[in-house]
Design a protein around this motif. Structure first.
Motif, PDB file in Angstrom:
ATOM      1  N   GLN A 283       1.863   0.426  -3.224  1.00 35.65           N
ATOM      2  CA  GLN A 283       2.818   0.842  -2.103  1.00 35.65           C
ATOM      3  C   GLN A 283       3.321   2.127  -2.241  1.00 35.65           C
ATOM      4  O   GLN A 283       3.650   2.780  -1.315  1.00 35.65           O
ATOM      5  N   ALA A 284       3.314   3.014  -3.585  1.00 39.15           N
ATOM      6  CA  ALA A 284       3.508   4.263  -3.837  1.00 39.15           C
ATOM      7  C   ALA A 284       2.679   4.842  -3.091  1.00 39.15           C
ATOM      8  O   ALA A 284       3.007   6.123  -2.174  1.00 39.15           O
TER       9      ALA A 284
ATOM     10  N   THR B 265       3.536   4.983   0.871  1.00 36.32           N
ATOM     11  CA  THR B 265       4.992   5.621   1.419  1.00 36.32           C
ATOM     12  C   THR B 265       4.752   6.779   0.912  1.00 36.32           C
ATOM     13  O   THR B 265       5.996   7.678   1.334  1.00 36.32           O
TER      14      THR B 265
ATOM     15  N   THR C  21       5.632   8.012  -2.126  1.00 34.24           N
ATOM     16  CA  THR C  21       6.425   7.993  -3.283  1.00 34.24           C
ATOM     17  C   THR C  21       5.716   7.520  -4.428  1.00 34.24           C
ATOM     18  O   THR C  21       4.739   6.961  -4.634  1.00 34.24           O
ATOM     19  N   ARG C  22       6.535   7.875  -5.638  1.00 35.35           N
ATOM     20  CA  ARG C  22       6.200   7.671  -7.072  1.00 35.35           C
ATOM     21  C   ARG C  22       7.043   6.879  -7.799  1.00 35.35           C
ATOM     22  O   ARG C  22       8.284   7.000  -7.759  1.00 35.35           O
TER      23      ARG C  22
END
Length: 84
Positions: free
Chosen positions: A77-78, A81, A83-84
């Protein structure tokens, strides 16, 4: 838990290096890994195991290990998107 595998044989394809790293992990830990962390230059897609690029892994190093489903899903998912 991860096991680091190093193989700088230029005559051997990355797929074989990873297969050998997975076999060594299975001999040592008696279980099949589900992830291999690699340098971007060594990234390939393989069936049955997730091969993921990690910036801290140097070329010809293969970090073979096990990550639970929640960790794998969060990482996926990161990655999608940003993001982390």
């Amino acid at each position: 838990m991860y096991m680091m595998w190093f193989d700088d044989n230029n005559k051997k394809p990355v797929e074989r290096k990873i297969d050998e790293a997975v076999a060594a992990y299975m001999r040592h830990f008696k279980t099949r890994p589900n992830v291999v962390l690699v340098n971007e230059a060594d990234h390939i897609d393989l069936p049955g195991i997730r091969v993921r690029v990690a910036g801290y892994v140097q070329r010809n190093n293969f970090w073979v290990g096990w990550e639970d489903a929640a960790t794998l899903n969060a990482m996926a998912q990161a990655a999608t998107t940003g993001t982390r």
